[in-house]
Write a protein that holds these residues in place. Structure first.
Motif, short mmCIF file in Angstrom:
data_model
loop_
_atom_site.label_atom_id
_atom_site.label_comp_id
_atom_site.label_asym_id
_atom_site.label_seq_id
_atom_site.Cartn_x
_atom_site.Cartn_y
_atom_site.Cartn_z
N VAL A 1 38.45 42.87 43.85
CA VAL A 1 38.24 41.51 43.38
C VAL A 1 39.41 41.12 42.47
O VAL A 1 39.94 41.95 41.73
CB VAL A 1 36.89 41.36 42.65
N SER A 2 39.82 39.86 42.56
CA SER A 2 40.89 39.35 41.70
C SER A 2 40.61 37.89 41.36
O SER A 2 39.84 37.22 42.04
CB SER A 2 42.26 39.48 42.40
N ALA A 3 41.24 37.44 40.30
CA ALA A 3 41.08 36.06 39.84
C ALA A 3 42.44 35.47 39.55
O ALA A 3 43.35 36.18 39.10
CB ALA A 3 40.21 36.01 38.59
N GLU A 4 42.57 34.18 39.80
CA GLU A 4 43.81 33.47 39.49
C GLU A 4 43.50 32.00 39.28
O GLU A 4 42.44 31.51 39.69
CB GLU A 4 44.84 33.64 40.61
N ASN A 5 44.42 31.31 38.63
CA ASN A 5 44.30 29.87 38.47
C ASN A 5 44.95 29.18 39.66
O ASN A 5 45.96 29.67 40.18
CB ASN A 5 44.95 29.40 37.17
N ASN A 6 44.38 28.06 40.08
CA ASN A 6 44.99 27.26 41.13
C ASN A 6 46.20 26.54 40.56
O ASN A 6 46.28 26.31 39.35
CB ASN A 6 43.99 26.23 41.66
N ARG A 7 47.12 26.15 41.40
CA ARG A 7 48.32 25.44 40.92
C ARG A 7 47.98 24.11 40.27
O ARG A 7 48.52 23.76 39.24
CB ARG A 7 49.29 25.19 42.07
N ASP A 8 47.09 23.36 40.91
CA ASP A 8 46.78 22.02 40.40
C ASP A 8 45.67 22.03 39.35
O ASP A 8 45.84 21.55 38.25
CB ASP A 8 46.45 21.06 41.54
N GLN A 9 44.52 22.61 39.69
CA GLN A 9 43.39 22.61 38.77
C GLN A 9 42.37 23.63 39.24
O GLN A 9 42.18 23.82 40.43
CB GLN A 9 42.74 21.22 38.72
N GLY A 10 41.71 24.27 38.32
CA GLY A 10 40.63 25.18 38.66
C GLY A 10 41.06 26.61 38.84
O GLY A 10 42.17 27.00 38.48
N ALA A 11 40.15 27.40 39.43
CA ALA A 11 40.38 28.83 39.57
C ALA A 11 39.96 29.29 40.96
O ALA A 11 39.24 28.60 41.67
CB ALA A 11 39.59 29.60 38.51
N CYS A 12 40.42 30.49 41.31
CA CYS A 12 40.09 31.09 42.60
C CYS A 12 39.73 32.56 42.37
O CYS A 12 40.49 33.29 41.73
CB CYS A 12 41.28 30.98 43.56
N LEU A 13 38.59 32.94 42.88
CA LEU A 13 38.17 34.34 42.86
C LEU A 13 38.25 34.85 44.29
O LEU A 13 37.73 34.20 45.21
CB LEU A 13 36.74 34.43 42.35
N THR A 14 38.92 35.98 44.49
CA THR A 14 39.07 36.56 45.82
C THR A 14 38.41 37.92 45.85
O THR A 14 38.66 38.75 44.97
CB THR A 14 40.56 36.71 46.19
N ILE A 15 37.56 38.12 46.85
CA ILE A 15 36.87 39.40 47.02
C ILE A 15 37.20 39.94 48.41
O ILE A 15 37.11 39.22 49.39
CB ILE A 15 35.35 39.24 46.88
N LEU A 16 37.63 41.18 48.45
CA LEU A 16 37.84 41.89 49.73
C LEU A 16 36.76 42.95 49.84
O LEU A 16 36.60 43.76 48.94
CB LEU A 16 39.21 42.56 49.77
N LEU A 17 36.03 42.92 50.96
CA LEU A 17 34.98 43.91 51.18
C LEU A 17 35.14 44.53 52.57
O LEU A 17 35.46 43.82 53.53
CB LEU A 17 33.60 43.24 51.10
N PRO A 18 34.91 45.83 52.65
CA PRO A 18 34.93 46.45 53.98
C PRO A 18 33.74 45.97 54.81
O PRO A 18 32.67 45.74 54.28
CB PRO A 18 34.84 47.95 53.69
N ILE A 19 33.98 45.83 56.10
CA ILE A 19 32.90 45.39 56.99
C ILE A 19 31.90 46.54 57.18
O ILE A 19 30.71 46.32 57.23
CB ILE A 19 33.48 44.96 58.34
N ARG A 20 32.42 47.76 57.22
CA ARG A 20 31.55 48.93 57.36
C ARG A 20 31.81 49.88 56.21
O ARG A 20 32.95 50.05 55.78
CB ARG A 20 31.83 49.65 58.67
N GLN A 21 30.76 50.48 55.72
CA GLN A 21 30.88 51.45 54.64
C GLN A 21 31.19 52.83 55.22
O GLN A 21 30.73 53.17 56.32
CB GLN A 21 29.59 51.50 53.81
N LYS A 22 31.95 53.60 54.48
CA LYS A 22 32.24 54.97 54.90
C LYS A 22 31.00 55.82 54.74
O LYS A 22 30.30 55.73 53.74
CB LYS A 22 33.40 55.55 54.08
N LYS A 23 30.75 56.65 55.71
CA LYS A 23 29.56 57.50 55.67
C LYS A 23 29.83 58.73 54.82
O LYS A 23 30.87 59.26 54.78
CB LYS A 23 29.15 57.94 57.07
#
Length: 155
Positions: A133-155
């Motif tokens: 997960v990461s967070a950043e400010n948008n260039r013009d206004q506001g914020a963006c949160l980005t989440i990367l999740l695996p589609i399948r979990q490792k067994k």
């Protein structure tokens, strides 16, 4: 964690509908990739991730005349293949630049109310799912949160 396969897009749409009903407002624009349907994860914890993020985005846009929260998803095809990306973009006040470096640390907040645990919990839960997960400010206004999740979990 109790991992099971579930329709993430359906969960996300249901969560958005609940927030819009509770707040009596149409804050959200949902642009989901239909290639990202099923995910392996702990459903209860995934709901908590969405709840914490949406609460923060709504709080960030409360003083904006036309609040918007855009949610996008996409399946990654580059070197992060097997992951999907979820972005939550708002047009609120954004993160204080000093706060941004510590946004996911416990008890760090710029709000007058709240404990500062929301994003720390999000980070913990995303990491439990072997994601990022990461967070950043948008260039013009506001914020963006980005989440990367695996589609399948490792067994």
């Amino acid at each position: 964690l109790k991992f099971e396969r579930f329709d993430f897009n359906q969960m996300l749409r249901e969560t958005v509908a609940l927030f819009e009903e509770e707040k009596k407002a149409k804050y959200f624009k949902v642009l989901l990739n239909d290639n990202v349907l099923f995910l392996e994860g702990d459903i209860k914890r995934m709901r908590q991730i969405l709840n914490n993020i949406f609460k923060n985005a709504i709080d960030a846009t409360k003083d904006v005349s036309n609040p918007k929260i855009t949610i996008t998803s996409r399946l990654l095809k580059d070197d992060r293949k097997g992951y999907f990306e979820l972005k939550i973009i708002d047009n609120g006040h954004g993160f204080d630049p000093i706060f941004l470096k510590n946004a996911f640390q416990p008890y760090v907040t710029t709000k007058t109310k709240g404990t500062g645990l929301g994003l720390a919990i999000v980070k913990k839960l995303v990491h439990e799912h072997l994601g990022f997960v990461s967070a950043e400010n948008n260039r013009d206004q506001g914020a963006c949160l980005t989440i990367l999740l695996p589609i399948r979990q490792k067994k």
